[in-house]
Every structure is written in C-alpha cells, then in structure tokens.
Design a protein around this motif. Structure first.
Motif, mmCIF file in Angstrom:
data_model
loop_
_atom_site.group_PDB
_atom_site.id
_atom_site.type_symbol
_atom_site.label_atom_id
_atom_site.label_comp_id
_atom_site.label_asym_id
_atom_site.label_seq_id
_atom_site.Cartn_x
_atom_site.Cartn_y
_atom_site.Cartn_z
ATOM 1 N N VAL A 91 53.378 63.113 -94.488
ATOM 2 C CA VAL A 91 52.503 62.018 -94.879
ATOM 3 C C VAL A 91 51.333 62.569 -95.684
ATOM 4 C CG1 VAL A 91 53.103 60.503 -92.953
ATOM 5 C CG2 VAL A 91 51.194 62.112 -92.705
ATOM 6 N N VAL A 92 50.837 61.758 -96.602
ATOM 7 C CA VAL A 92 49.648 62.094 -97.389
ATOM 8 C C VAL A 92 48.514 61.200 -96.931
ATOM 9 C CG1 VAL A 92 48.575 62.031 -99.667
ATOM 10 C CG2 VAL A 92 50.912 62.887 -99.420
ATOM 11 N N ILE A 93 47.431 61.824 -96.506
ATOM 12 C CA ILE A 93 46.248 61.079 -96.075
ATOM 13 C C ILE A 93 45.042 61.637 -96.815
ATOM 14 C CG2 ILE A 93 44.806 60.376 -94.127
ATOM 15 C CD1 ILE A 93 47.168 60.927 -92.285
ATOM 16 N N PHE A 94 44.325 60.787 -97.525
ATOM 17 C CA PHE A 94 43.076 61.201 -98.164
ATOM 18 C C PHE A 94 41.993 61.185 -97.092
ATOM 19 C CE2 PHE A 94 45.549 59.155 -101.585
ATOM 20 C CZ PHE A 94 45.598 60.202 -102.504
ATOM 21 N N PRO A 95 41.575 62.353 -96.606
ATOM 22 C CA PRO A 95 40.713 62.382 -95.417
ATOM 23 C C PRO A 95 39.319 61.807 -95.637
ATOM 24 C CG PRO A 95 40.979 64.594 -96.334
ATOM 25 C CD PRO A 95 41.942 63.705 -97.057
ATOM 26 N N GLU A 96 38.877 61.689 -96.906
ATOM 27 C CA GLU A 96 37.586 61.055 -97.149
ATOM 28 C C GLU A 96 37.640 59.543 -96.940
ATOM 29 O OE1 GLU A 96 35.512 63.166 -100.788
ATOM 30 O OE2 GLU A 96 37.695 63.202 -101.019
#
Length: 263
Positions: A148-153
């Motif tokens: 999975v790709v999660i933009f942590p900002e």
C-alpha cells in the motif's frame, strides 16, 4: 506570459491523461467488473494510463535507489506529497501491483474514480469511521501480500515552496502490525514542475526526480513503539528534502530579507 503558458500546459496535461484513459477505458471497465480477480491487471492499466498521459505532456521520471528493492514483497510505501504528479511517480516507480490510500474526492475524478472504486482506498480524513475503514482495508491488503502507498503527511502543504510536515501514524501502525517494511520515498521536485493541482501556478514539462531509501524492517517495532519508526522515517525524509532543496530555500530566505529591508 510564462504563467499563461504554464496554465495552458496544465490543461494539456489533464487532457493527455484523459485521452490515454479513454483509449483503455473499455478494457479497464471490463476488468473492473471483477476487481479481486483482476487486481494486478487493473493496477497495470493504472500504471500505463498515468505514465502515458504524463509522457504526452512532456513529464518524465528518474529514480535513484540506496539499494535494489524487491518490489514483490509486501510493503508500506511512504512518499512525501507535493503534487498530483506524485501518483504517477509511484506508479512509475513500483512495477508490482499496489493500492493507494487517497482522499475520497478522487472518487469524483473521471479518471481516478474507477481505480478508487476497485483497487485503491478512498478516505474522508475528517471522518473517524472512514479513516478506520480505510485502515482496516489497508491491513487486509497487506496481510494478503500486497503493498500500500500512504502519504504520511496526509495532505499537500498549502505553503509554497512546500516543506515536509509532521506525519500521521497510520502507515507505521499498519507496517508494525503486519511485520512488513516501510519504504521512505522522496519525490524531490514534482512541486517545481506541477505544484498541488496546478490551479495557481500551472505546470511545465520536466523530469521528476525520485529517491528511494532502503526499506526499514519493522521486526523490532510494535504498537507501543511505532512512533519511533515514524520518527526514523521522518528524520530520513526531512534531512534529504532539506539537502536537495537547500539552494532554493536559501535563495527564498535571501529574497524575503531583501523585501523586508526595502519595506
């Protein structure tokens, strides 16, 4: 004049992506009828639509690695977020099928809608229920061996030039709960080519540079110290971001000082 050309390029970029999407839409629609069975094929079509549309608009990508990545592993990919180009950057970077977690408004976009109704995970960030469901879905995918790709900002910075802001904990909790590595990723200059959605500054052709750090194994982390993993990832990404953009920020600071002195 330059701003006008950038505004026109922005329109051409979106038209290019739409044209490529329409070319493949019948096949994508067919695959979307059975998303679980056709997960990898749908992800592959998303990749070619985004890369093809960007190429037509003169936007290309270049990747550097700290070491070779085994993309077939289940991982949580953690990139910074400054541009709509970030989605294409990740599809270009990762040849293996994966799912994005992204804002629910992407369900209204004519191109991204079909992907967020099949393989990607929409989330309304202000809704605790929506966030919980997205977290559960991401956990399920990772448990089943997918990435999975999660933009942590959590969002694109409102200020320009953008900086890396505090992370949200979701990406790191998913990684430690499933004992899969996190991969910090810096998309270095997408903001300079196409900031946010381009509505204010337009866009231009160019090469988006992507830097991929070594995967960080999560064996020694758990729910109690997931915040330590978060800090490790943040420090790596923030330091690299400052190093790569220091000349721009330095020039900006000098310009601001000059303006203050003149005022």
């Amino acid at each position: 004049m330059i701003l006008l050309l950038k505004k026109l390029h922005r329109y051409w970029y979106f038209i290019s992506v739409l044209l490529v999407f329409l070319l493949f839409f019948p096949y994508i629609y067919f695959l979307a009828r059975r998303p679980e069975k056709n997960y990898a094929r749908i992800a592959r079509m998303r990749r070619w639509v985004s890369i093809g549309g960007s190429a037509l608009a003169g936007v290309f990508f270049k990747v550097t690695y700290e070491s070779k990545i085994d993309w077939n592993r289940s991982m949580v990919l953690c990139p910074n977020h400054t541009s709509v180009l970030d989605i294409t950057a990740l599809t270009y970077l990762c040849p293996a099928p994966f799912s994005f977690i992204g804002k629910a408004s992407l369900l209204k976009n004519p191109v991204t809608r079909i992907f967020f109704k099949t393989i990607d995970i929409p989330v309304t960030r202000k809704s605790k229920v929506s966030s919980f469901k997205a977290f559960q879905r991401a956990n399920e995918l990772v448990r089943n061996g997918r990435s999975v790709v999660i933009f942590p900002e959590g969002k694109i910075d409102d200020s320009f030039p953008p900086q890396i802001h505090a992370f949200k904990s979701g990406a790191f909790r998913i990684a430690v709960q499933n004992d899969v590595p996190t991969v910090p990723i810096i998309i270095e200059n997408a903001w300079d080519i196409f900031f946010d959605d381009g509505s204010k500054r337009g866009s231009r052709p160019g090469v988006v540079k992507i830097h991929v750090f070594n995967p960080i194994e999560t064996t020694n982390f758990n729910d109690d110290n997931a915040s330590e993993l978060e800090k490790v990832v943040y420090d790596k990404m923030h330091s690299y971001w400052i190093m790569k953009n220091k000349s721009y920020f330095h020039n900006l600071e000098n310009l601001q000082k000059i303006c203050q002195e003149r005022s």
